[in-house]
Design an enzyme around this catalytic site. Structure first.
Site, PDB file in Angstrom:
ATOM      1  N   CYS A   4       0.535  -3.140   4.361  1.00 18.96           N
ATOM      2  CA  CYS A   4       0.576  -1.785   3.815  1.00 18.96           C
ATOM      3  C   CYS A   4       2.018  -1.317   3.903  1.00 18.96           C
ATOM      4  O   CYS A   4       2.604  -1.301   4.989  1.00 18.96           O
ATOM      5  CB  CYS A   4      -0.334  -0.856   4.610  1.00 18.96           C
ATOM      6  SG  CYS A   4      -0.250   0.870   4.099  1.00 18.96           S
ATOM      7  N   GLU A  26      -1.109  -0.599  -2.886  1.00 21.51           N
ATOM      8  CA  GLU A  26      -0.748  -2.008  -2.976  1.00 21.51           C
ATOM      9  C   GLU A  26      -0.442  -2.322  -4.437  1.00 21.51           C
ATOM     10  O   GLU A  26      -0.762  -1.525  -5.333  1.00 21.51           O
ATOM     11  CB  GLU A  26      -1.850  -2.922  -2.452  1.00 21.51           C
ATOM     12  CG  GLU A  26      -1.934  -3.005  -0.937  1.00 21.51           C
ATOM     13  CD  GLU A  26      -0.716  -3.649  -0.288  1.00 21.51           C
ATOM     14  OE1 GLU A  26       0.206  -4.100  -1.021  1.00 21.51           O
ATOM     15  OE2 GLU A  26      -0.674  -3.700   0.945  1.00 21.51           O
TER      16      GLU A  26
END
Length: 222
Positions: free
Chosen positions: A2, A106
């Site tokens: 992340c 993402e």
């Protein structure tokens, strides 16, 4: 992994959710584009009756770094090796924390190699809570806390976007991760079930770490 996320939960709501006493100086919310090396909201274990809601630098700094740029930027720690890596192993045993967020980003790539951003959030609309570790860095008045998220291999649904994902903790597991309920936190370092998350494409303007505003998480056609 992340590398960017959003936080929209008000500070008082975060304090209530985690039964935490808030520090005086906390990052502003909402923030739809939280980037590494900035200050983020972090919950640490109980000090007396309540947990603590404070701010930490997102980017773990091992004690031997002479400056914040003395080595790799450590925003994530792999669950598979966290207990072995010299940078992380003491924190994994002694300094675990929680990072709340509303959703994270993402990227995939199209046929031309262009980066296509996705926004990932809980399917039930509740805040996401990531397992994390922290470490004080610096000396004297310059001493400050830093942190890294714990990541694991992605589940099948998340794997269509990225092969890694943050370790997501349910409320019943917060105390164990924070060390309030004895040992056994290692068993929490696993991928969440596929039903936990939902995701949608968002505008590529979030590719810039200078972008801001609620429009960053608005769905666009995939």
């Amino acid at each position: 992994m992340c590398g960017r996320f959003a936080i929209t939960l008000p500070t008082d709501a975060m304090a209530q959710l985690f039964d935490a006493a808030p520090a005086n100086a906390l990052p502003e919310v909402p923030n739809y584009n939280v980037c590494p090396t900035t200050q983020i909201h972090v919950i640490t274990g109980r000090e007396g009756e309540r947990r603590r809601l404070g701010a930490m630098r997102w980017g773990f700094l091992p004690s031997w770094y002479k400056s914040p740029t003395d080595g790799p930027l450590l925003i994530n720690a792999r669950a598979e090796t966290i207990a072995e890596k010299p940078a992380f192993r003491a924190a994994c045993r002694e300094r675990r924390c929680l990072i709340p967020c509303s959703g994270f980003y993402e990227w995939t790539k199209d046929e031309s190699g262009a980066r296509l951003p996705w926004y990932i959030q809980r399917a039930d609309g509740a805040p996401l809570v990531f397992a994390a570790i922290w470490q004080d860095w610096g000396q004297g008045e310059d001493r400050a806390p830093t942190c890294a998220m714990v990541t694991t291999g992605a589940n099948d649904a998340m794997g269509r976007i990225h092969h890694r994902m943050p370790v997501i903790l349910e409320e019943a597991d917060w105390g164990l991760w924070l060390g309030e309920e004895g040992k056994g936190a290692a068993r929490l370092m696993r991928a969440a079930g596929e039903e936990v998350l939902r995701f949608h494409r968002v505008d590529p303007k979030v590719n810039s770490n200078r972008a801001s505003g609620a429009g960053l998480i608005a769905p666009i056609p995939a």
